[in-house]
Design an enzyme around this catalytic site. Sequence first.
Site, PDB file in Angstrom:
ATOM      1  CE  LYS A 163      -2.202  -1.313   3.700  1.00  0.00           C
ATOM      2  NZ  LYS A 163      -1.503  -2.613   3.861  1.00  0.00           N
ATOM      3  CB  THR A 164       3.683   2.364   2.151  1.00  0.00           C
ATOM      4  OG1 THR A 164       2.928   2.269   3.356  1.00  0.00           O
ATOM      5  CG2 THR A 164       4.608   3.563   2.224  1.00  0.00           C
TER       6      THR A 164
ATOM      7  CG  ASP B  43      -0.098   3.807   6.419  1.00  0.00           C
ATOM      8  OD1 ASP B  43      -0.969   3.039   5.979  1.00  0.00           O
ATOM      9  OD2 ASP B  43       1.079   3.462   6.643  1.00  0.00           O
TER      10      ASP B  43
ATOM     11  CB  THR C  93      -5.299  -3.373   7.830  1.00  0.00           C
ATOM     12  OG1 THR C  93      -5.819  -2.678   8.967  1.00  0.00           O
ATOM     13  CG2 THR C  93      -3.816  -3.127   7.733  1.00  0.00           C
TER      14      THR C  93
ATOM     15  NE  ARG D  92       6.379  -4.298   5.771  1.00  0.00           N
ATOM     16  CZ  ARG D  92       5.246  -3.620   5.925  1.00  0.00           C
ATOM     17  NH1 ARG D  92       4.267  -4.150   6.612  1.00  0.00           N
ATOM     18  NH2 ARG D  92       5.129  -2.430   5.413  1.00  0.00           N
TER      19      ARG D  92
HETATM   20  N1  ADP Z   1       4.087  -5.604  -5.813  1.00  0.00           N
HETATM   21  C1  ADP Z   1       5.298  -5.534  -5.248  1.00  0.00           C
HETATM   22  N2  ADP Z   1       6.409  -5.787  -5.960  1.00  0.00           N
HETATM   23  C2  ADP Z   1       7.614  -5.747  -5.362  1.00  0.00           C
HETATM   24  N3  ADP Z   1       7.824  -5.440  -4.056  1.00  0.00           N
HETATM   25  C3  ADP Z   1       6.752  -5.175  -3.304  1.00  0.00           C
HETATM   26  C4  ADP Z   1       5.440  -5.201  -3.847  1.00  0.00           C
HETATM   27  N4  ADP Z   1       4.568  -4.902  -2.875  1.00  0.00           N
HETATM   28  C5  ADP Z   1       5.290  -4.690  -1.762  1.00  0.00           C
HETATM   29  N5  ADP Z   1       6.607  -4.853  -2.010  1.00  0.00           N
HETATM   30  C6  ADP Z   1       7.678  -4.719  -1.027  1.00  0.00           C
HETATM   31  O1  ADP Z   1       7.191  -5.099   0.242  1.00  0.00           O
HETATM   32  C7  ADP Z   1       7.563  -4.163   1.245  1.00  0.00           C
HETATM   33  C8  ADP Z   1       6.340  -3.714   1.988  1.00  0.00           C
HETATM   34  O2  ADP Z   1       5.506  -2.951   1.122  1.00  0.00           O
HETATM   35  P1  ADP Z   1       4.641  -1.731   1.701  1.00  0.00           P
HETATM   36  O3  ADP Z   1       4.226  -0.902   0.549  1.00  0.00           O
HETATM   37  O4  ADP Z   1       5.380  -1.032   2.785  1.00  0.00           O
HETATM   38  O5  ADP Z   1       3.381  -2.496   2.306  1.00  0.00           O
HETATM   39  P2  ADP Z   1       2.125  -1.924   3.130  1.00  0.00           P
HETATM   40  O6  ADP Z   1       2.210  -0.425   3.100  1.00  0.00           O
HETATM   41  O7  ADP Z   1       0.924  -2.452   2.429  1.00  0.00           O
HETATM   42  O8  ADP Z   1       2.250  -2.468   4.513  1.00  0.00           O
HETATM   43  C9  ADP Z   1       8.322  -3.042   0.531  1.00  0.00           C
HETATM   44  O9  ADP Z   1       9.683  -3.188   0.787  1.00  0.00           O
HETATM   45  C10 ADP Z   1       8.076  -3.262  -0.934  1.00  0.00           C
HETATM   46  O10 ADP Z   1       9.256  -3.061  -1.628  1.00  0.00           O
HETATM   47 MG    MG Z   2       2.476   0.800   4.799  1.00  0.00          MG
END
Ligand code: ADP
Ligand code: MG
Length: 357
Positions: A77-78, A122, A171, A230
């Site tokens: 998401k981030t 977020d 979430t 992650r």
């Molecule tokens: N589709 C994707 N392709 C490659 N890496 C990803 C992908 N989605 C997430 N990641 C990796 O996973 C990690 C967590 O992603 P993040 O965007 O912080 O998740 P969220 O915000 O949903 O908790 C990051 O380091 C990101 O590089």
């Molecule tokens: Mg996040």
Amino acid sequence: MNWDDDTTGTEAADRLVGPAADGEDQAVEAALRPKDLGEFIGQEKVREQLDLVLRAARARGATADHVLLSGAPGLGKTTLSMIIAAEMGAPIRITSGPAIQHAGDLAAILSSLQEGEVLFLDEIHRMSRPAEEMLYMAMEDFRVDVIVGKGPGATAIPLELPPFTLVGATTRAGLLPPPLRDRFGFTAHMEFYGPAELERVVHRSAGLLDVEIDPAGAAEIAGRSRGTPRIANRLLRRVRDYAQVKADGLITQEIAAAALAVYEVDARGLDRLDRGVLEALLKLFGGGPVGLSTLAVAVGEERETVEEVAEPFLVREGLLARTPRGRVATPAAWAHLGLTPPRAQGSGNGQQDLFGA
Ligand SMILES: Nc1ncnc2c1ncn2[C@@H]1O[C@H](COP(=O)(O)OP(=O)(O)O)[C@@H](O)[C@H]1O
Ligand SMILES: [Mg+2]
């Protein structure tokens, strides 16, 4: 609801597969983030739809519609919020629901946005009520009412905002009040990733981290990553450490399996806590049903930790069921821990098959 918190609990802080993120995690995560939609692996539908939204906005020379991203922690998401800003050539401001205590905090952020800026909010479901109401108006009319003074003499001064794109992440989309949900022009639900996609994530990250890995090694890590990029990245880093210290640095299937055994992440991605919960359920309570509180005491954890950290994955894997009478283990749980259910449920009926490889 503490999914994205850094403080889910002391125990969670050192979990490899939990939602907690430490400093190293955040630094490496930033380095591994895909920078544009083309680099973003999987989530085909979301990518296609978002691509259209952003292209159309660019073609019109307009600011993109507000976007809501929902999905479990670690699914990107981030990352996607940053990609949205990058694709629009716009700056991004990052904040979170819990960081906005008062409507005034939000007003200060909103009034300092530049035209076209992306505001990433977020954990938007954890925003305070007054801030939420201010956000409705800001999203719809690009306007906020700033309250000056107190009591009967207080007056509302309307303040025009430049057009901006709100990207909200949660979430649980279900926790958002409908009026807020309805003000997003585009809602994307992120799904867990399949094994092939996770393998691509592992290969991509290995390349960026300058780690040598063979396809079977990547598959082994992907299979233990709970459908979550992650976690795949975290496991890769721990396996890399092992490969450097115990071998010549190349990650093979054997190395990956041996390394993850050291870190107590099993073949299916269960960690110490998950296995502790299952083991208590099976060995102490004969597979249940048992109440959540009792189960939590038995594993020496907080109720919330068991419910929000361990259970969602166990339920998703079909190892545990939440019933009105309490938590119940499934036959697959017995099979996974190599135990036999107390009341023989017809022997030789293929329990192995339930579990598969
Ligand atoms: N589709 C994707 N392709 C490659 N890496 C990803 C992908 N989605 C997430 N990641 C990796 O996973 C990690 C967590 O992603 P993040 O965007 O912080 O998740 P969220 O915000 O949903 O908790 C990051 O380091 C990101 O590089
Ligand atoms: Mg996040």
